[in-house]
Write an enzyme that holds these catalytic residues in place. Structure first.
Site: not given
Length: 255
Positions: A215, A231
């Protein structure tokens, strides 16, 4: 008698010219530049002077370095310029303050993975999008801290533009202040301060959500570091580029 002895070594002469007004004016008048008078001769060097040596650290690039100063890569200026995207205005990335290794570029990359595969190198903190002919597009990434990083092989099950962010339940338990963004509350609204940034690619393994994402991030300074809770985060401009290149169900390998 004493005075005569003290002055015996000197000859006292009265300077009567000091009483002459013409002499006084001549000696005290200012001297102005007279262009008609011949210039005074200048001393000539006995040998030709050598130039003062200059030691410069020139950047060895394909771009002209006229004055020995680093120039910005015009490609990076285009990559990381401010952009308007789906009603949001992303600010420009100050890429001159970023380690050049983590800026988007095409590189040689020998791998057994098929073109279109995403490979995340957690040690070097690079994300590679494998291209044909032994090439790859390389992006810099920020990764999870030790103990939160995920590794393995999965697929990009689906993608989202300007996604909502919902922290996992175990994260909410560790950080109660995040409860307002929990799934039951609808998650954090999309926007420039949303932790998922402009795009999110959701990693699934064996049909199940791993809860890990590739992301964007509003924190550009985290790229190249291990700061997130697991992440794979990218510059917003880079994750938009990756999003446009990668279809859903693309394979991803995190090593």
């Amino acid at each position: 008698m004493a005075t005569s002895t003290m002055l015996s070594g000197c000859i006292l002469v009265t300077d009567t010219s000091r009483m002459n007004p013409d002499v006084f004016v001549q000696e005290t008048a200012p001297v102005f530049y007279n262009p008609s008078s011949p210039p005074e001769p200048q001393p000539q060097p006995t040998q030709k002077q050598q130039a003062i040596p200059q030691k410069r650290q020139l950047y060895q690039t394909q771009f002209q370095q006229t004055y020995g100063m680093p120039v910005s890569n015009p490609v990076h200026r285009t990559y990381y310029a401010g952009i308007r995207d789906d009603g949001h205005t992303l600010p420009a990335i100050p890429y001159s303050r970023v380690d050049q290794r983590y800026l988007r570029q095409e590189v040689d990359y020998q791998t057994m993975e098929a073109p279109g595969t995403i490979v995340v190198d957690t040690k070097q903190r690079f994300l590679y999008l494998v291209q044909p002919g032994g090439k790859a597009i390389r992006y810099g990434v920020g990764l999870g801290r030790d103990g939160f990083a995920w590794t393995g092989r999965g697929v990009i099950q689906w993608k989202a533009k300007w996604p909502r962010w919902t922290p996992p339940q175990d994260m909410v338990e560790r950080q109660p202040e995040l409860r307002q963004f929990a799934a039951a509350e609808g998650g954090a609204l999309p926007g420039l301060n949303n932790p998922l940034g402009a795009r999110a690619l959701y990693i699934f393994k064996d049909g199940k959500d791993t809860l890990y994402r590739v992301h964007g991030t509003p924190d550009w300074q985290s790229i190249g570091k291990a700061t997130s809770s697991g992440c794979v985060r990218m510059f917003n401009q880079d994750v938009i580029d990756l999003y446009d290149r990668v279809p859903a169900s693309s394979p991803i390998v995190v090593i």
